[in-house]
Design an enzyme around this catalytic site. Sequence first.
Site, short mmCIF file in Angstrom:
data_model
loop_
_atom_site.label_atom_id
_atom_site.label_comp_id
_atom_site.label_asym_id
_atom_site.label_seq_id
_atom_site.Cartn_x
_atom_site.Cartn_y
_atom_site.Cartn_z
N GLY A 190 0.83 -1.21 0.00
CA GLY A 190 0.00 0.00 0.00
C GLY A 190 0.85 1.25 0.00
O GLY A 190 2.08 1.20 0.06
N GLY A 246 4.19 7.40 3.31
CA GLY A 246 5.18 6.68 2.54
C GLY A 246 4.59 5.43 1.92
O GLY A 246 3.40 5.40 1.57
N ASP A 257 -5.65 9.07 16.13
CA ASP A 257 -5.98 8.73 14.73
C ASP A 257 -6.61 7.34 14.65
O ASP A 257 -6.22 6.51 13.81
CB ASP A 257 -4.73 8.81 13.85
CG ASP A 257 -5.08 9.00 12.37
OD1 ASP A 257 -6.25 9.36 12.08
OD2 ASP A 257 -4.20 8.80 11.52
#
Length: 727
Positions: free
Chosen positions: A408, A413, A527
């Site tokens: 992915g 990154g 998150d």
Amino acid sequence: MYREKSFLCFLQIMIFVLLLHHNHHQTCYATNSKNKTCPPSSCGKISNIKYPFRLKNDPTTCGDPRYELSCENNKTMLTLSSAKYYVKSINYKNYTIRLVDPGIQESESDCSSIPRYFLTTSNFTSSYYPSYPGDPYQTFQDRIVGTLPLFQHVVYMNCSNPVRDDPVYADTSSCIKLNSQGGHVYVIAGDLTVGNLKHNDCHVEVVTAISFFGYNISNDEPLNFYQKFSYSEIHRMLVDGFEVSWLSSPCEDLCGNSNDCYLRETTWSPKCSDHGDYCITTMGFHVDCGTPSKLRMFVEGTMYGIARGFLQAFGATIFDGSRGISESKLGIDIGTILGKYVLSAYILVRLMVGVVVFFAKLIHTYRIRHTSMYENIEDFLQGNSLMPIRYSYKEIKNITRGFKDKLGEGGYGKVYKGKLRSGPLVAIKMLGKPKGNQNGQDFVSEVATIGKIHHTNVVRLIGFCVEGSKRALVYDFMPNSSLDKYISSRDDHISLTYKQMYEISLGVARGIAYLHQGCDMQILHFDIKPHNILLDKDFIAKVSDFGLAKLYPVENSIVTLTAARGTIGYMAPELFYKNIGRVSYKADVYSFGMLLMEIANRRRNLNSNADDSSQIFFPYWIYNELIEEREIEMLGEVTDEDKKNVKKMFIVALWCIQLKPNDRPSMDKVIEMLEGDTKDIQIPPKPSPYPTEFIQDHVTSSSESVSDDDATSSISFLEETIEVPLL
């Protein structure tokens, strides 16, 4: 830059020389019988009305009667051609007075007003001869550099038919309504030339003036300047007014009635032509004529020689030495040598040195920035005894077989699949270059957060790599990818049973609870979302991606943040609105609630099938379903236990997404409710909405944009990982 400075120094020397030989022509004003010592008068905004101007009520001995002003309704007025104009300002430095037609409203936002009076240069009998005796105002001004026009015309045209494709006709329909005859009004800004008023079905309604906005003139050609403006721009220029000159008054005082007079712009003083006409030097400067001194001739010759020699060195055009006043031949020869060899060499050397210094500074700045980032990471690693293994970049390449199998990619990154020599599969996250001035903070944050902890429901960090600008994190490989793969609205997704979804939600809750209370330091994730929940081969949930996490002492119930962080759609409202409550671990509770709602629903928090547009956001719709005790529709074959678990997950999720942090439970309480009986859990108050659109407008930068083929375009903006200053 150095070349420009050298030219500047050169010009400064020449100006200094010119000022030296100007000093012996000092201007003295003649004394006459007019009283210049009266105290200034004032009217409205014009507070310094002095000679030659006067107000009607001033003593008869004050000022010049030709320059009489009136004060009406606290506004200073000037009469031109039997028409009264507002006086906007008087400039005693360059002898101009700025006027505005009284028909023009002062508000720049209202462009519906039109001028009241008809005014052209023909209203001024001596407009092309500023010093002609007896005429008080002029539309031109003679200056040492030439004749300067002070205003130009604005022509209002009434046309029977619309004017199309004409660049100089500005349409006024947005400001001025059609007249009673149904005509169309257009405006032209520029010189009054019949050739441009070419449409036969148009006639001139009124002509007024605005300040001169450009030059297209020479000594041999008449004015004919036009430029395309919108009417709103033209109206703003009308509000600003136009200027006329009263230079004839000081010229009369100085030169009498028989001499031409011009304005010297270096000293802003009038000068009579017969008091010493000006001449043009070989350098192109206007100076007083007369027999120059030997020193002046030598200096001017040297300056001319330097300029000529410099231009010769670069093959440029040389000044014509046959024109202008005499200069010293010796000075010219010396100046030519200096300009051709010394000045040109000096400028070239300075230019080359400047280029070298610029690039050296650029390289130094780049190295300092990157070195400080690497040192920041190295200092952190040396000061921490970490359990993870440190790999070299060569080892990382071998583990990933040259980065062949990419899993992915995101704003952080890229992630590659690899295999350790001992056999286990791993996922290697290669971090991109840091944005802004992060100094590798995302890397430090992630390693510091999970480098020393181990929990069943938290992803395990096996190792890391820091080598120059290369940074990598090595994790356990999760064969079942992330949770967002299973929360979808598409038909071909890989489905999980409701029991598996329930176990996954419990696992996530336990992982977050461990982060909040199970470590030496309190870890706030900031998150929590489906992308950051990984699933191992047995579908056990693992909390991952700690790039935005923060560590705090366990006893801290309130934390301090300088920027909002997280993913829109899962972020707690207190991260944006300070009046809701202080930021704490309850921010993760809110994110978990939004995630839990999606797990229970097995799709995004968007109810596209809702009848009422206000219920499209799924939490509001599910709340009404629970309150009205309607059975929630579930997919496939389900057991009674599945129904109870799903209902329980919805109720707990609604508790977690309460607007105020104090109304939300802790993660320990969340686990207790999820493991308990549905009958023991009360339905919370309806969650209060907060304007997501407002949040979106204030996102100025994003660190990750997540694409999801399964999500509809209506909520695609909700998954943008951000870190922006708190409101």
